[in-house]
Design an enzyme around this catalytic site. Structure first.
Site, PDB file in Angstrom:
ATOM      1  N   CYS A  25       9.946  -0.198   8.030  1.00  0.00           N
ATOM      2  CA  CYS A  25      10.499   0.333   7.159  1.00  0.00           C
ATOM      3  C   CYS A  25      11.415   0.861   7.540  1.00  0.00           C
ATOM      4  O   CYS A  25      12.505   0.520   6.669  1.00  0.00           O
ATOM      5  CB  CYS A  25       9.630   1.404   6.278  1.00  0.00           C
ATOM      6  SG  CYS A  25       9.559   2.588   8.443  1.00  0.00           S
ATOM      7  N   LYS A  83      -8.183   7.145   7.165  1.00  0.00           N
ATOM      8  CA  LYS A  83      -8.526   5.920   6.703  1.00  0.00           C
ATOM      9  C   LYS A  83      -7.519   4.683   7.242  1.00  0.00           C
ATOM     10  O   LYS A  83      -6.153   4.921   6.509  1.00  0.00           O
ATOM     11  CB  LYS A  83      -8.347   6.370   5.256  1.00  0.00           C
ATOM     12  CG  LYS A  83      -9.235   5.476   4.455  1.00  0.00           C
ATOM     13  CD  LYS A  83      -9.235   3.864   4.612  1.00  0.00           C
ATOM     14  CE  LYS A  83      -7.494   3.623   4.003  1.00  0.00           C
ATOM     15  NZ  LYS A  83      -6.916   2.147   4.355  1.00  0.00           N
ATOM     16  N   GLU A  89       5.687   8.956   3.427  1.00  0.00           N
ATOM     17  CA  GLU A  89       6.722   8.106   4.227  1.00  0.00           C
ATOM     18  C   GLU A  89       6.995   6.564   3.745  1.00  0.00           C
ATOM     19  O   GLU A  89       5.495   6.516   3.840  1.00  0.00           O
ATOM     20  CB  GLU A  89       6.241   8.272   6.235  1.00  0.00           C
ATOM     21  CG  GLU A  89       6.843   9.165   6.396  1.00  0.00           C
ATOM     22  CD  GLU A  89       7.985   9.972   6.556  1.00  0.00           C
ATOM     23  OE1 GLU A  89       9.225   8.959   6.068  1.00  0.00           O
ATOM     24  OE2 GLU A  89       7.792  10.959   7.021  1.00  0.00           O
TER      25      GLU A  89
HETATM   26  P1  NAD Z   1       0.267   0.585   1.222  1.00  0.00           P
HETATM   27  O1  NAD Z   1       0.578   1.424   0.199  1.00  0.00           O
HETATM   28  O2  NAD Z   1      -0.077  -0.680   0.074  1.00  0.00           O
HETATM   29  O3  NAD Z   1      -1.357   1.055   1.998  1.00  0.00           O
HETATM   30  C1  NAD Z   1      -1.021   1.901   3.095  1.00  0.00           C
HETATM   31  C2  NAD Z   1      -2.059   2.116   3.685  1.00  0.00           C
HETATM   32  O4  NAD Z   1      -3.173   3.032   1.650  1.00  0.00           O
HETATM   33  C3  NAD Z   1      -3.456   2.010   3.536  1.00  0.00           C
HETATM   34  O5  NAD Z   1      -4.071   2.250   4.721  1.00  0.00           O
HETATM   35  C4  NAD Z   1      -4.224   1.533   2.086  1.00  0.00           C
HETATM   36  O6  NAD Z   1      -5.058   0.635   1.910  1.00  0.00           O
HETATM   37  C5  NAD Z   1      -4.088   2.283   1.142  1.00  0.00           C
HETATM   38  N1  NAD Z   1      -4.517   2.505   0.313  1.00  0.00           N
HETATM   39  C6  NAD Z   1      -3.878   2.020  -1.224  1.00  0.00           C
HETATM   40  N2  NAD Z   1      -4.078   2.163  -1.920  1.00  0.00           N
HETATM   41  C7  NAD Z   1      -4.546   3.550  -1.900  1.00  0.00           C
HETATM   42  C8  NAD Z   1      -5.161   4.825  -2.588  1.00  0.00           C
HETATM   43  N3  NAD Z   1      -5.580   3.746  -4.253  1.00  0.00           N
HETATM   44  N4  NAD Z   1      -5.437   5.605  -2.148  1.00  0.00           N
HETATM   45  C9  NAD Z   1      -5.595   6.362  -0.756  1.00  0.00           C
HETATM   46  N5  NAD Z   1      -5.234   4.651  -0.199  1.00  0.00           N
HETATM   47  C10 NAD Z   1      -4.508   4.034  -0.646  1.00  0.00           C
HETATM   48  O7  NAD Z   1       1.198  -0.068   2.255  1.00  0.00           O
HETATM   49  P2  NAD Z   1       1.341  -0.818   2.963  1.00  0.00           P
HETATM   50  O8  NAD Z   1       1.326  -2.887   2.459  1.00  0.00           O
HETATM   51  O9  NAD Z   1       0.245  -1.326   4.087  1.00  0.00           O
HETATM   52  O10 NAD Z   1       3.096  -1.191   3.346  1.00  0.00           O
HETATM   53  C11 NAD Z   1       3.854  -1.181   4.052  1.00  0.00           C
HETATM   54  C12 NAD Z   1       4.733  -0.187   3.463  1.00  0.00           C
HETATM   55  O11 NAD Z   1       4.260   1.100   4.030  1.00  0.00           O
HETATM   56  C13 NAD Z   1       6.221  -1.080   2.843  1.00  0.00           C
HETATM   57  O12 NAD Z   1       6.885   0.026   1.383  1.00  0.00           O
HETATM   58  C14 NAD Z   1       7.005  -0.603   3.941  1.00  0.00           C
HETATM   59  O13 NAD Z   1       8.872   0.264   3.644  1.00  0.00           O
HETATM   60  C15 NAD Z   1       5.604   1.188   3.932  1.00  0.00           C
HETATM   61  N6  NAD Z   1       6.024   2.022   5.467  1.00  0.00           N
HETATM   62  C16 NAD Z   1       6.768   2.895   5.223  1.00  0.00           C
HETATM   63  C17 NAD Z   1       6.773   3.718   6.878  1.00  0.00           C
HETATM   64  C18 NAD Z   1       7.631   4.694   6.955  1.00  0.00           C
HETATM   65  O14 NAD Z   1       7.313   5.094   8.173  1.00  0.00           O
HETATM   66  N7  NAD Z   1       8.919   5.965   5.968  1.00  0.00           N
HETATM   67  C19 NAD Z   1       6.720   2.917   8.006  1.00  0.00           C
HETATM   68  C20 NAD Z   1       5.969   2.027   7.856  1.00  0.00           C
HETATM   69  C21 NAD Z   1       5.590   1.301   6.547  1.00  0.00           C
END
Ligand code: NAD
Length: 491
Positions: A289, A181, A256
C-alpha cells in the site's frame, strides 16, 4: 466437529475457526490456492451466522475479566503470545510464503520479528497510558484510557501476519477482546496465530478467529451493533461498505486504505540512490500500500534517472518466493493478475509508452513483469487509480510548484518519497498532503510513530499513542479540590 490440519510444506495448519478458545469446523468451506504454483493448499471453514454469533458472544463474555486485569497483568500474557509467535517462526514463514507469495527471506528477517514486536511493544506501551493527571485550580482530572469492548479486526491478503498483529497488539493491550476476520485469499497464518493464543494461555474468548469471505462473515460481523470498534485495512471500495455498516450502529472505525503515493526525484537528488530505491517499489510484486508508485522526476535528470533505474530493475531476481535469492514473487490471485493486466492494457490504449515490462512474466502463471509506463496524463486512470501490482508511472516536471501540484493531484494521500538535497527535499515533503513521507529514504518505520492516510487513503492513525486513542474509551474523572456548591449560575 473439527477438521484435520492442512499440511503446508510439513507445517500443520488448522482450517477451522477459533472461537471461545476452541477450534470450530464448518459445513461450508472455501478453497485456498498457492499463488506460486496454483496448488490447492486446502479447504478452509467459511463462517456462517452461528459462527459469527458464537464469536461475538465469546468475546463479550471474556471482556469483563480481561479488561479488569489492567495493563500490567495483561502484559505477561502478551509477552508469552509474542514468544509463541517466535517459537513458530519457521512455520509462519513457510506458511505465509506458500499462502500469500511473500518472500521467505522477508518473512524471516522482517515480518516475523515485527509481528512479535507488534505484540510486545504495545503490551509495554500500554503501561504508560492508564492514567494522565491534569491539575487545575478547581479540580484533579484523571484522564483514563478504558478498554472499549469487543473489537473486530479485518485485514487484507498482502501482509496478513504483519497487519493482523499490528492491530491485535494494541487492541489486547488496551484490554479489549477481539474477533479477527482474516483475508480469504491468504487465511492460513491467522490460523497459526490462534495456536499461539492458546499456547500463551490467553483466556477463552479473548481472541476469536472467524474465517471466510468478505461478503459472508465479514459483512455480517461489521453490521453487529455489539462491536465497540472496527479496525480495517484494505481497499477503498470495501471501506465504504464497512463505514456504512458501522455508521448505522455508530461504531467507530479505523480505515487504513490504498495509496497512489508520489516518488519525487528533484534535480539535486543523488540519482543512484534515488533509482535504487525506486526499484524497491516493485517489492512484493508491487502489492504494497505504501509504495511510491508515481515517479515524478525533474525533466533535466529524467533520462539519466531512467537509465540508472533500468540497470537496477534488470538485475531483479523474479522467481519462487521460497528461494532465498528471489526478490520478486507472484501476484496473489488470478483475479488480481487480470486487474493488473487490465490497467496496463487500458493505459497502452490511451497512448502510454511501455518503458519496460508491460506483460506477464514467464516464470509462472501468476507472475507479471516489473513495468514502467511514461507518456501518461495526470488525469489518466493509470495515474489516478491504485493498481496494486508491479506497475509504476513516470512523469516529468520542471518546477517545485508543479511537482507539489502533481504529487497532491490524486484522491489518495497515504505516503510519499522525496529525493533531493536534504533541505530542498524536506521543504517539498512538507507541502505534500499525505499521512507520512520519507526524505531520501523509504520504509523507515517506528511502532511509536503514527501511520495512516488522508483523503481516500483512510481515516485515523495507528501506532504508539494513536492506536490507544482508537482502541480505548478516553474518560475524564473530575474531583473538585474544594467542596462543590450546587448553583444554577455555576459554569
Ligand atoms: P479488500 O478490501 O478487498 O479486502 C480486505 C478485507 O476486507 C478482506 O479480509 C475481505 O474479506 C474483507 N471484506 C471484503 N468485503 C467486506 C465486507 N463487505 N464487509 C466486511 N469485510 C469485507 O482488500 P484486499 O484486496 O484484500 O487488499 C488490498 C487493498 O488493501 C489495497 O487497496 C491496499 O492498498 C490496501 N492496503 C492498505 C494498507 C494500509 O495500511 N493503508 C496496507 C495493506 C493493504
Amino acid at each position: 466437529m473439527t477438521s484435520s490440519p492442512l499440511n503446508i510444506a510439513g507445517h500443520p495448519v488448522s482450517p477451522d475457526h477459533f472461537i471461545n478458545g476452541a477450534r470450530v469446523g464448518s459445513a461450508q468451506c472455501f478453497e485456498v490456492f498457492s499463488p506460486i504454483d496454483q496448488q490447492l493448499l486446502g479447504r478452509v471453514a467459511e463462517g456462517g451466522a452461528a459462527d459469527c454469533e458464537a464469536a461475538v458472544q465469546a468475546a463479550q463474555a471474556a471482556f469483563p475479566a480481561w479488561s479488569a486485569l489492567g495493563a500490567a497483568r495483561r502484559k505477561p500474557f502478551l509477552d508469552r503470545l509474542a514468544e509463541e509467535i517466535g517459537k513458530r517462526a519457521e512455520a509462519f514463514c513457510v506458511v505465509e510464503s506458500n499462502d500469500a507469495g511473500v518472500l521467505l527471506s522477508r518473512m524471516r528477517h522482517g515480518v516475523v520479528p515485527r509481528a512479535m514486536l507488534n505484540i510486545s511493544f504495545f503490551a509495554e506501551h500500554a503501561l504508560g497510558l492508564q492514567e494522565r493527571p491534569i491539575e487545575t485550580e478547581q479540580a484533579h482530572h484523571r484522564v483514563r484510557h478504558d478498554p472499549a469492548g469487543v473489537v473486530l479486526i479485518i485485514t487484507p491478503w498482502n501482509a496478513p501476519l504483519m497487519l493482523t498483529t499490528w492491530k491485535l497488539g494494541p487492541a489486547l493491550a488496551a484490554g479489549n477482546t477481539v474477533i479477527i476476520k482474516p483475508p480469504e485469499w491468504a487465511p492460513l497464518t491467522c490460523s497459526l496465530l490462534a495456536d499461539c493464543v492458546a499456547a500463551a494461555g490467553l483466556p477463552p474468548g479473548v481472541v476469536n478467529i472467524v474465517q471466510g469471505s468478505g461478503a459472508g462473515p465479514g459483512a455480517r460481523l461489521v453490521a453487529d451493533p455489539r462491536l465497540a470498534r472496527i479496525s480495517f485495512t484494505g481497499s477503498v471500495a470495501t471501506a465504504r461498505l464497512i463505514a456504512q455498516a458501522a455508521g448505522a450502529n455508530l461504531v467507530p472505525c479505523s480505515l487504513e486504505l490504498g495509496g497512489k503515493s508520489p516518488f519525487i526525484v528533484l534535480e539535486d537528488a543523488d540519482l543512484d540512490n534515488a533509482a535504487a530505491t525506486a526499484a524497491l517499489m516493485y517489492r512484493n510484486a508491487g502489492q504494497v500500500c505504501l509504495a511510491g508508485t508515481r515517479l515524478l522526476v525533474h525533466e533535466r535528470v529524467l533520462t539519466r534517472f531512467k537509465e540508472v533505474m533500468r540497470g537496477f530493475v534488470d538485475k531483479l531476481t523474479i522467481g519462487d518466493p521460497r528461494d532465498e535469492a528471489t526478490e520478486i514473487g507472484p501476484i496473489i490471485h488470478p483475479r488480481q493478475l487480470e486487474r493488473v493486466k487490465g490497467f496496463v492494457e487500458r493505459a497502452r490504449q490511451a497512448g502510454a509508452t511501455i518503458e519496460w515490462g508491460g506483460a506477464p512474466h514467464p516464470f509462472g502463471a501468476q507472475y507479471y513483469q516489473p513495468t514502467l509506463l511514461s507518456g501518461v496524463a495526470q488525469d489518466s486512470e493509470i495515474v489516478q487509480q491504485e493498481v496494486f501490482g508491479p506497475v509504476l508511472t513516470l512523469q516529468g516536471f520542471s518546477t517545485d510548484e508543479q511537482v507539489v501540484q502533481m504529487a497532491n493531484g490524486t484522491d489518495y494521500g497515504l505516503g510519499g518519497v522525496c529525493y533531493g538535497e536534504t533541505a530542498h527535499a524536506t521543504a517539498i515533503a512538507d507541502q505534500v498532503r499525505t499521512g507520512f513521507i520519507w526524505v531520501n529514504s523509504f520504509g523507515i518505520r517506528d511502532l511509536a510513530a503514527p501511520f495512516g492516510g488522508i483523503k481516500r487513503s483512510g481515516i485515523g492513525r495507528e501506532g504508539g499513542d494513536w492506536s490507544f486513542e482508537f482502541f480505548c474509551d478516553v474518560k475524564d474523572v473530575v474531583v473538585p479540590k474544594k467542596p462543590f456548591k450546587a448553583s444554577f449560575s455555576h459554569r
